[in-house]
Design a protein around this motif. Sequence first.
Motif, PDB file in Angstrom:
ATOM      1  N   ARG A   1      39.680  22.689 -39.512  1.00 38.47           N
ATOM      2  CA  ARG A   1      40.554  23.858 -39.611  1.00 38.47           C
ATOM      3  C   ARG A   1      41.789  23.692 -38.722  1.00 38.47           C
ATOM      4  N   THR A   2      41.583  23.295 -37.485  1.00 40.96           N
ATOM      5  CA  THR A   2      42.727  23.132 -36.585  1.00 40.96           C
ATOM      6  C   THR A   2      43.603  21.962 -37.016  1.00 40.96           C
ATOM      7  N   ASP A   3      42.993  20.913 -37.564  1.00 40.51           N
ATOM      8  CA  ASP A   3      43.798  19.790 -38.063  1.00 40.51           C
ATOM      9  C   ASP A   3      44.691  20.236 -39.213  1.00 40.51           C
ATOM     10  N   MET A   4      44.156  21.086 -40.088  1.00 35.88           N
ATOM     11  CA  MET A   4      44.968  21.593 -41.197  1.00 35.88           C
ATOM     12  C   MET A   4      46.145  22.410 -40.670  1.00 35.88           C
ATOM     13  N   VAL A   5      45.884  23.303 -39.717  1.00 38.16           N
ATOM     14  CA  VAL A   5      46.952  24.132 -39.168  1.00 38.16           C
ATOM     15  C   VAL A   5      47.988  23.263 -38.466  1.00 38.16           C
ATOM     16  N   ASP A   6      47.537  22.241 -37.753  1.00 39.13           N
ATOM     17  CA  ASP A   6      48.479  21.331 -37.092  1.00 39.13           C
ATOM     18  C   ASP A   6      49.348  20.601 -38.112  1.00 39.13           C
ATOM     19  N   LEU A   7      48.734  20.163 -39.213  1.00 42.46           N
ATOM     20  CA  LEU A   7      49.473  19.467 -40.269  1.00 42.46           C
ATOM     21  C   LEU A   7      50.547  20.357 -40.860  1.00 42.46           C
ATOM     22  N   VAL A   8      50.168  21.567 -41.239  1.00 44.44           N
ATOM     23  CA  VAL A   8      51.130  22.488 -41.857  1.00 44.44           C
ATOM     24  C   VAL A   8      52.200  22.894 -40.840  1.00 44.44           C
ATOM     25  N   SER A   9      51.803  23.145 -39.603  1.00 41.79           N
ATOM     26  CA  SER A   9      52.760  23.546 -38.571  1.00 41.79           C
ATOM     27  C   SER A   9      53.800  22.454 -38.327  1.00 41.79           C
ATOM     28  N   ALA A  10      53.340  21.207 -38.276  1.00 38.44           N
ATOM     29  CA  ALA A  10      54.271  20.094 -38.058  1.00 38.44           C
ATOM     30  C   ALA A  10      55.247  19.974 -39.232  1.00 38.44           C
ATOM     31  N   TRP A  11      54.737  20.162 -40.454  1.00 35.54           N
ATOM     32  CA  TRP A  11      55.612  20.080 -41.631  1.00 35.54           C
ATOM     33  C   TRP A  11      56.662  21.197 -41.613  1.00 35.54           C
TER      34      TRP A  11
END
Length: 376
Positions: free
Chosen positions: A361-371
Motif C-alpha cells: 500500500r505504501t509503495d503504491m502511494v509512493d509511486l503515485v506521489s512521485a509521478w
Amino acid sequence: MSNSDLASSVDAQFVGRVSPTAARIQAGGHPCQGIYWTPKGQRPRTALIATHYNVDFTEHYSAPYFASRGFGFLGWNTRYRGAEDQFILEHALIDIGVGLRWLRESAGVEQVVILGNSGGGSLMGAYQAEATLPTLAAGAKGATADALAGLPGANLYVSLNAHKGRPEVLTDWMDASVVDEFDPTRTDLALDPFNPDNGPPYPADFIARYRAAQRARNQRITDWAKAELERLNAAGVPDILFPLYRTWADLRFMDPAIDPSDRPCPGCYRGSPPDANRFPGIGRANSLRTWLSMWSLETPKCQGGGQLAKIDLPALVVQSTADMGVFPSDAQGVYAALASSDKTLKLIPGAHYFEDSESARTDMVDLVSAWIAEHS
C-alpha cells in the motif's frame, strides 16, 4: 508510519454542497458530500479527487497516506452513494464537478489529480471526457445542460486498479448460463462455469461460447428494459426496479490460466465463486433507466474505450498483480485507450485495495506521489 502516527499527521474536513440539479434534502443532507484530507495545518496546492458510482469514498483508504505526503485528497460522493439502483450518469458527473470546483474555489488547489479507482475508474474517465469534449449537454435541458456544458477539468489522470468500463465489468462477471432473469435456479448446464464437465481449465471453444453468451445476456436485458420502459411510460409510470442475479461468474475467477496474474485462484472479492454467485452482486437492483445508463453494453455513455480516448492529460495506470477482480488485460486496455502522449503503465504487487500488505500500500502511494511530483 503507524496508523496512529498517520492519523495525527493529517487534518480531515467534512464538505457538504448542493448540486445544480439536486437541493439539500429536508433532513439536512447534501447531495454532494466528502471529506477533504490535508497535511496537518497546511493548504496544499495539489489535490486528488476520487469518486465511485455508489461506494462511499469519503474515507478512502489512501486518503491519509496521500495527505501525509503533502497532497490534498477529496474523497467525494455523489447523490448516488448507496443508491446504485437509481444511478444516472449525467447527474453523477454534475455532482463530481461540484467537488472539483470546491477544490479550486474554496480549498485553494491549483492542480487537480483525478484518481479513478476500482469501479470509479470509468466514472472518473467519463467525467474528464465530458469536461474535455462535452457531448451530454446537447441532450439535456435547463440547469442540467448548463452544468454539463461547463464541467471543470482536471490536470492529471491516475487509473488505479480500475475496470475499463461499468458495462464491461458486469458483462465479464455475468453468469452466462442463466436461463430466466427472474428465476435464479434455472441453468443451462452446457454453459455452467461451475459444471466440472466444462472446466476449469476451460477449453478455448468454451471460453468463446461463454463470452458470447454473456454479451447476449446483457443484450437481452437491454432489449427488455427498453421495451418495458416504453410500455410503462405509455401508461404514465416513469420507471420500476428489477433484480439482477448471478454476477460472480467471470471465468477468470476459477481459471488462473486466463489473464495470468498473482491473484489467489479460485476466488473473487466475495470469496468462493460458486457460493458468491448465489448471493446478490454488482448491479443487484436497477431501475430501467439505471440499467440503460450504466450497465447496458448498447446504450450507456460510461463505457471505457470511448471516454478514455478523449483524455489527453498526462496519465498513470497502476495495476496490482494480486487483484482478484481487475486483471492485467484490464489495465492494458485502459492504457491503450487513453489518448495521452504522456502515459505510463505500472504493474505492482498487492490486492485490489492493497489490504493484504501495508508495504504494498505504501509503495503504491509512493509511486503515485512521485509521478504527481514529476508532473507538478
